[in-house]
Design an enzyme around this catalytic site. Structure first.
Site, short mmCIF file in Angstrom:
data_model
loop_
_atom_site.label_atom_id
_atom_site.label_comp_id
_atom_site.label_asym_id
_atom_site.label_seq_id
_atom_site.Cartn_x
_atom_site.Cartn_y
_atom_site.Cartn_z
N ASP A 56 -7.16 -1.29 -4.38
CA ASP A 56 -8.19 -0.92 -3.40
C ASP A 56 -9.09 0.18 -3.96
OD1 ASP A 56 -6.98 -2.69 -1.63
OD2 ASP A 56 -5.77 -1.13 -0.68
N ASP A 98 0.85 -1.19 0.00
CA ASP A 98 0.00 0.00 0.00
C ASP A 98 0.88 1.24 0.00
OD1 ASP A 98 -2.41 -1.43 0.09
OD2 ASP A 98 -2.31 -1.59 2.27
#
Length: 220
Positions: free
Chosen positions: A180, A146
């Site tokens: 995401d 991420d």
């Protein structure tokens, strides 16, 4: 919209997602960050073992279960998207489905292979691609990368607020990735436009029972 368009959308998002993750993994140490636009948009490298936005699920067994669920969902998703295309559903639904499918596939790649092809990332060292001693994990045990961080504003909750009174907060705190974001955009768009997107083709041609015009009994 044709099925090949769905495939190209998935491939395009996967390419962007994986190129950015590869660059982050091989150029930044864990928890390293740098600003993009002031302080409210940053690239901040973290890894997580679980779901989107850093959420976790049930330890070691939960991680394997989550990875297998993603794999099954992606396989089923491609077949389901082919059905939606064949039945000529709204193009907006097909695009949103492609976004969700691409996002699930993007994080699935991390979980399945990153432990095999990268060395471990730490606060002091940058990971190596295909290290001689092997990767930091085994098949299905990779961490999801991420990096997108949007701390738009921060402050303290009012003292009178229950539970969190006086505590410091940051909005938006979660750190996420392209995959995401694709999932979130797809799901939110379907929820907003569900009446239009989920309208099955051909329904407009079906008239409710009892709507036929009645015969005029006065006509001889």
């Amino acid at each position: 919209m044709k099925y090949r368009h769905i495939v190209w959308i998935v491939i395009g998002i996967l390419f962007i997602d994986q190129v950015l993750k590869f660059w982050i993994k091989t150029n930044m140490a864990l928890n390293e960050s740098f600003p993009i636009f002031g302080s409210w948009f940053q690239i901040h490298f973290i890894e997580n073992e679980g779901m989107a936005y850093g959420l976790k699920f049930g330890g070691e067994f939960g991680k394997i279960a989550l990875t297998m669920f993603r794999l099954i969902a992606v396989i089923v998703g491609f077949f389901y998207m082919k059905r939606l295309v064949r039945e000529k559903y709204h193009s907006g639904l097909l695009v949103c489905g492609a976004l969700i499918l691409a996002g699930a596939a993007g994080n699935l790649i991390d979980s399945m292979f990153y432990g095999l092809i990268f060395s471990d990332s730490t606060d002091l060292t940058v990971a190596q691609f295909l290290p001689e001693g092997g990767g930091y994990g085994t098949f299905l045990h990779g961490n999801v990368v991420d990096m997108l961080y949007f701390p738009l504003f921060s402050g303290n909750f009012p003292e009178w607020m229950p539970f969190w009174g006086g505590e410091h907060f940051i909005f938006f705190r979660p750190i996420f990735n392209i995959a995401d974001a694709a999932i979130s955009v797809g799901v939110i768009a379907i929820l907003i436009f569900q009446k239009r997107f989920l309208h099955k083709p051909g329904d407009e041609n079906q008239k409710p029972v009892g709507t036929q015009p009645a015969l005029d009994d006065t006509v001889a």
